[in-house]
Motif scaffolding. Structure first.
Motif, PDB file in Angstrom:
ATOM      1  N   VAL A   1       1.060   1.189  16.403  1.00  0.00           N
ATOM      2  CA  VAL A   1       0.377   2.484  16.453  1.00  0.00           C
ATOM      3  C   VAL A   1      -0.018   2.784  17.890  1.00  0.00           C
ATOM      4  CG1 VAL A   1      -0.494   2.434  14.084  1.00  0.00           C
ATOM      5  CG2 VAL A   1      -1.851   1.420  15.934  1.00  0.00           C
ATOM      6  N   GLU A   2      -0.180   4.054  18.192  1.00  0.00           N
ATOM      7  CA  GLU A   2      -0.636   4.436  19.527  1.00  0.00           C
ATOM      8  C   GLU A   2      -2.083   3.997  19.719  1.00  0.00           C
ATOM      9  OE1 GLU A   2      -1.363   8.426  22.308  1.00  0.00           O
ATOM     10  OE2 GLU A   2      -0.547   8.624  20.273  1.00  0.00           O
ATOM     11  N   LYS A   3      -2.347   3.360  20.857  1.00  0.00           N
ATOM     12  CA  LYS A   3      -3.687   2.862  21.146  1.00  0.00           C
ATOM     13  C   LYS A   3      -4.125   3.307  22.540  1.00  0.00           C
ATOM     14  CE  LYS A   3      -3.211  -1.431  18.420  1.00  0.00           C
ATOM     15  NZ  LYS A   3      -3.322  -2.918  18.477  1.00  0.00           N
ATOM     16  N   ALA A   4      -5.441   3.362  22.725  1.00  0.00           N
ATOM     17  CA  ALA A   4      -6.010   3.612  24.040  1.00  0.00           C
ATOM     18  C   ALA A   4      -6.020   2.306  24.841  1.00  0.00           C
ATOM     19  CB  ALA A   4      -7.423   4.167  23.900  1.00  0.00           C
ATOM     20  N   GLY A   5      -6.416   2.390  26.093  1.00  0.00           N
ATOM     21  CA  GLY A   5      -6.428   1.223  26.951  1.00  0.00           C
ATOM     22  C   GLY A   5      -7.324   0.105  26.458  1.00  0.00           C
ATOM     23  N   ASN A   6      -8.384   0.449  25.738  1.00  0.00           N
ATOM     24  CA  ASN A   6      -9.305  -0.572  25.230  1.00  0.00           C
ATOM     25  C   ASN A   6      -8.874  -1.148  23.887  1.00  0.00           C
ATOM     26  OD1 ASN A   6      -9.866   1.587  23.546  1.00  0.00           O
ATOM     27  ND2 ASN A   6     -12.099   1.340  23.656  1.00  0.00           N
ATOM     28  N   GLY A   7      -7.718  -0.696  23.381  1.00  0.00           N
ATOM     29  CA  GLY A   7      -7.211  -1.199  22.105  1.00  0.00           C
ATOM     30  C   GLY A   7      -7.573  -0.354  20.908  1.00  0.00           C
TER      31      GLY A   7
ATOM     32  N   TYR B   1       0.840  -1.195   0.000  1.00  0.00           N
ATOM     33  CA  TYR B   1       0.000   0.000   0.000  1.00  0.00           C
ATOM     34  C   TYR B   1       0.879   1.250   0.000  1.00  0.00           C
ATOM     35  CZ  TYR B   1       1.043   0.517   5.027  1.00  0.00           C
ATOM     36  OH  TYR B   1       1.685   0.688   6.243  1.00  0.00           O
ATOM     37  N   ASP B   2       0.303   2.318  -0.500  1.00  0.00           N
ATOM     38  CA  ASP B   2       0.879   3.646  -0.306  1.00  0.00           C
ATOM     39  C   ASP B   2       0.214   4.329   0.884  1.00  0.00           C
ATOM     40  OD1 ASP B   2       2.649   3.699  -2.642  1.00  0.00           O
ATOM     41  OD2 ASP B   2       0.793   3.716  -3.811  1.00  0.00           O
ATOM     42  N   LYS B   3      -1.098   4.149   0.969  1.00  0.00           N
ATOM     43  CA  LYS B   3      -1.886   4.660   2.075  1.00  0.00           C
ATOM     44  C   LYS B   3      -2.709   3.506   2.647  1.00  0.00           C
ATOM     45  CE  LYS B   3      -0.658   8.966   1.105  1.00  0.00           C
ATOM     46  NZ  LYS B   3       0.211   9.786   1.994  1.00  0.00           N
ATOM     47  N   LEU B   4      -2.803   3.458   3.967  1.00  0.00           N
ATOM     48  CA  LEU B   4      -3.558   2.402   4.637  1.00  0.00           C
ATOM     49  C   LEU B   4      -4.665   3.031   5.463  1.00  0.00           C
ATOM     50  CD1 LEU B   4      -3.872  -0.627   5.395  1.00  0.00           C
ATOM     51  CD2 LEU B   4      -2.337  -0.171   7.338  1.00  0.00           C
ATOM     52  N   VAL B   5      -5.885   2.547   5.275  1.00  0.00           N
ATOM     53  CA  VAL B   5      -7.043   3.014   6.035  1.00  0.00           C
ATOM     54  C   VAL B   5      -7.571   1.845   6.856  1.00  0.00           C
ATOM     55  CG1 VAL B   5      -9.366   3.983   5.930  1.00  0.00           C
ATOM     56  CG2 VAL B   5      -7.634   4.695   4.257  1.00  0.00           C
ATOM     57  N   ILE B   6      -7.620   2.034   8.171  1.00  0.00           N
ATOM     58  CA  ILE B   6      -8.107   0.982   9.061  1.00  0.00           C
ATOM     59  C   ILE B   6      -9.517   1.346   9.514  1.00  0.00           C
ATOM     60  CG2 ILE B   6      -7.710  -0.295  11.198  1.00  0.00           C
ATOM     61  CD1 ILE B   6      -4.750   0.418  10.946  1.00  0.00           C
ATOM     62  N   GLY B   7     -10.460   0.525   9.084  1.00  0.00           N
ATOM     63  CA  GLY B   7     -11.851   0.688   9.495  1.00  0.00           C
ATOM     64  C   GLY B   7     -12.392  -0.660   9.926  1.00  0.00           C
ATOM     65  N   SER B   8     -11.618  -1.353  10.747  1.00  0.00           N
ATOM     66  CA  SER B   8     -11.891  -2.754  11.093  1.00  0.00           C
ATOM     67  C   SER B   8     -12.983  -2.941  12.130  1.00  0.00           C
ATOM     68  CB  SER B   8     -10.601  -3.419  11.584  1.00  0.00           C
ATOM     69  OG  SER B   8      -9.971  -2.624  12.575  1.00  0.00           O
TER      70      SER B   8
ATOM     71  N   GLU C   1      -7.694  14.961  14.493  1.00  0.00           N
ATOM     72  CA  GLU C   1      -8.899  15.422  13.795  1.00  0.00           C
ATOM     73  C   GLU C   1      -8.857  15.108  12.302  1.00  0.00           C
ATOM     74  OE1 GLU C   1      -5.877  18.673  13.719  1.00  0.00           O
ATOM     75  OE2 GLU C   1      -6.700  17.335  15.261  1.00  0.00           O
ATOM     76  N   ARG C   2      -7.694  14.738  11.788  1.00  0.00           N
ATOM     77  CA  ARG C   2      -7.565  14.333  10.387  1.00  0.00           C
ATOM     78  C   ARG C   2      -7.544  12.814  10.235  1.00  0.00           C
ATOM     79  NH1 ARG C   2      -5.681  18.015   6.653  1.00  0.00           N
ATOM     80  NH2 ARG C   2      -4.360  16.447   5.627  1.00  0.00           N
ATOM     81  N   MET C   3      -7.851  12.113  11.300  1.00  0.00           N
ATOM     82  CA  MET C   3      -7.906  10.641  11.336  1.00  0.00           C
ATOM     83  C   MET C   3      -6.544  10.002  11.113  1.00  0.00           C
ATOM     84  SD  MET C   3     -11.014  10.414  12.055  1.00  0.00           S
ATOM     85  CE  MET C   3     -11.424  12.106  12.476  1.00  0.00           C
ATOM     86  N   GLU C   4      -5.481  10.777  11.350  1.00  0.00           N
ATOM     87  CA  GLU C   4      -4.130  10.262  11.211  1.00  0.00           C
ATOM     88  C   GLU C   4      -3.719   9.532  12.478  1.00  0.00           C
ATOM     89  OE1 GLU C   4      -2.278  13.786   8.374  1.00  0.00           O
ATOM     90  OE2 GLU C   4      -2.443  14.079  10.537  1.00  0.00           O
ATOM     91  N   THR C   5      -3.063   8.399  12.338  1.00  0.00           N
ATOM     92  CA  THR C   5      -2.537   7.667  13.478  1.00  0.00           C
ATOM     93  C   THR C   5      -1.125   8.164  13.780  1.00  0.00           C
ATOM     94  OG1 THR C   5      -1.470   5.879  12.232  1.00  0.00           O
ATOM     95  CG2 THR C   5      -3.841   5.667  12.633  1.00  0.00           C
ATOM     96  N   SER C   6      -0.461   7.487  14.698  1.00  0.00           N
ATOM     97  CA  SER C   6       0.911   7.867  15.046  1.00  0.00           C
ATOM     98  C   SER C   6       1.924   7.406  14.000  1.00  0.00           C
ATOM     99  CB  SER C   6       1.283   7.274  16.408  1.00  0.00           C
ATOM    100  OG  SER C   6       1.139   5.855  16.401  1.00  0.00           O
ATOM    101  N   ILE C   7       1.477   6.655  12.986  1.00  0.00           N
ATOM    102  CA  ILE C   7       2.348   6.160  11.927  1.00  0.00           C
ATOM    103  C   ILE C   7       2.006   6.886  10.629  1.00  0.00           C
ATOM    104  CG2 ILE C   7       3.059   4.137  10.596  1.00  0.00           C
ATOM    105  CD1 ILE C   7       3.903   3.994  13.503  1.00  0.00           C
ATOM    106  N   PRO C   8       2.981   7.422   9.915  1.00  0.00           N
ATOM    107  CA  PRO C   8       2.694   8.125   8.649  1.00  0.00           C
ATOM    108  C   PRO C   8       1.986   7.222   7.643  1.00  0.00           C
ATOM    109  CG  PRO C   8       4.942   8.567   9.369  1.00  0.00           C
ATOM    110  CD  PRO C   8       4.423   7.498  10.274  1.00  0.00           C
ATOM    111  N   ASP C   9       1.052   7.803   6.913  1.00  0.00           N
ATOM    112  CA  ASP C   9       0.309   7.135   5.845  1.00  0.00           C
ATOM    113  C   ASP C   9      -0.650   6.055   6.349  1.00  0.00           C
ATOM    114  OD1 ASP C   9       1.570   8.685   3.874  1.00  0.00           O
ATOM    115  OD2 ASP C   9       3.271   7.292   3.801  1.00  0.00           O
TER     116      ASP C   9
END
Length: 446
Positions: free
Chosen positions: A259-265, A105-112, A271-279
């Motif tokens: 990736v950075e996660k909360a206590g519940n996983g 991938y170039d960009k990864l979207v997680i909507g699991s 606000e741009r739906m970006e995670t702690s990992i680029p792309d």
């Protein structure tokens, strides 16, 4: 640009659709969906079970085949088991053939999304133990409820889905028991609202056991026959022909570890739906973002949020400035003859955060007093110093949820109770009195 999307329901397909509309053939999109259904309205499943919605297909917005025709290939029954963010690859397992392969991938979207929590004693399979994840699950529950020999239904968990399922099961004349570990149903709401809902459940023949856990399940030949309940040191056995586990959800994020996660996983996003990992982006029930009210992370797993978040990702990847989205935390419920809604903070949430707040509640008319007799209650939470609205809860009969929506807009706009009190709202006797109940609640807040 190659974009891989994990998850084919609200967030994932919203992102895919918007991105494809913006870039057309300039983007290659592939969606991997673990289940067999895509783009369905999960929140409508209890109403399908109750037979208010007659056919499950009515909940499906578009099929995988329809998406493929629009240039968005969706691979159903394909589970992403790992992500290598350095190599920008995902490892995928075809659940039908067992084949395992990597994709780039170039960009990864997680909507699991999220799955039902499988804690003991619900970590085993039984022929009459159900959960609600997709439309197919709803069909299985609905078919089981048509069996007149299955009289006793035990629902574990008194959140939105659990309560809606209790009404659905009563529609079939079942004896329904709802078991909730917290001291009240719908524990995210304040006690006044929960108690009103509990009274409504009792009036409609639903037995509620709060402050109670399902300690164990008694089975015969792989089928549950009784549930053992425990409250404090006391235990009770009740018959169980059908058991529905609706006791919370867990974000489905185990396939990505860095990736950075909360206590519940749930995966933390901005606000741009970006995670702690680029792309790498995340949206929907697998993610968590900051509340516009408190600035703290707020887990709000609802289809409304998932669709907006997915669209934001589609805009960003498509080179368009996304519309602003402020997460407030808005939710609503219809239970038998009562409606309830919550926007922003409840009093218990404001108190837990140590905020200097005031709470104010009124009972008012849903309509002009000479037009209808239905009453609703409005509870306001506002800053004691600035008088800025922090939250509102509404419950009762008539026009209940729209009044909460007024306050959602007020919170979004940063209004005080005084500004809200003279808001120029529409007036006509079938909708409100000259002074709408929302205005009265605001004007009487001291």
């Amino acid at each position: 640009m190659k974009t891989v999307i994990i998850g084919g329901v609200a967030a994932g397909m919203s992102a895919a659709s918007k991105l494809k509309r913006l870039l057309g053939d300039a983007v290659e999109i592939v969606v991997y969906e673990k289940g067999g259904e895509v783009s369905f309205g999960a929140c409508g499943i209890p109403f399908y079970i109750s037979d208010h919605i007659k056919q499950g297909k009515e909940l499906i917005a578009r099929t995988a085949e329809e998406f493929a025709k629009s240039g968005i290939p969706v691979k159903i029954y394909h589970e992403v088991t790992a992500v290598d963010t350095d190599a920008k690859t995902v490892t995928v397992k075809n659940l039908q053939t067992g084949e395992v392969f990597d994709d780039i991938y170039d960009k990864l979207v997680i909507g699991s999304g999220a799955g039902v929590r499988h804690f003991p004693p619900f970590d085993r399979s039984y022929s009459n133990l159900f959960e609600i994840r997709d439309v197919a699950d709803g069909t299985r529950v609905k078919q089981a409820l048509f069996d007149e020999n299955q009289r006793h239904v035990v629902i574990v968990g008194a959140g939105f889905i659990g309560l809606e399922l209790s009404e659905a099961c009563r529609h079939y004349g079942k004896e329904v028991t709802v078991v909730e570990l917290a001291e009240h149903v719908l524990p995210a709401f304040d006690t006044e609202i929960s108690e009103a809902l509990e009274a409504e459940l009792a009036e409609n023949g639903v037995t509620v056991r709060v402050g109670t856990m399902v300690q164990s399940l008694v089975e015969e030949d792989g089928r549950i026959v009784r549930a053992v309940l425990r409250r404090g040191e006391e235990t009770e056995e009740i018959p169980a022909d059908l058991v529905i586990n609706s006791a919370g959800i867990a974000p489905a994020t185990s396939f990505i570890t860095n990736v950075e996660k909360a206590g519940n996983g749930a995966i933390c996003v901005n606000e741009r739906m970006e995670t702690s990992i680029p792309d790498v982006y995340a949206a929907g029930d697998c993610s968590i973002m900051k509340s516009a009210v408190t600035g703290d992370y707020l887990y709000a797993p609802l289809g409304t949020n998932a669709n907006k978040q997915g669209r934001i990702i589609g805009d960003i990847l498509g080179g368009v400035q996304p519309k602003p989205f402020k997460l407030i935390g808005s939710s609503a419920l219809r239970l038998f003859g009562i409606d309830a809604a919550k926007v922003g903070l409840s009093e218990k949430e404001a108190k837990a955060r140590g905020l200097h707040y005031k709470a104010h509640m009124i009972t008012g008319n849903s309509y002009a007093s000479y037009y209808g007799t239905e009453k609703l209650n409005i509870k306001l939470i506002y800053d004691a110093d600035t008088r800025k609205i922090l939250g509102a809860e509404t419950y009762g009969q008539g026009i209940v949820v729209p009044r909460a929506n007024y306050y959602a807009i007020a919170i979004y706009a940063g209004l005080t109770v005084d500004e809200m009190g003279f808001m120029d709202l529409c007036y006509s006797p079938p909708f409100s009195g000259v002074w709408d109940a929302a205005l009265i609640a605001s004007n009487t807040a001291k």
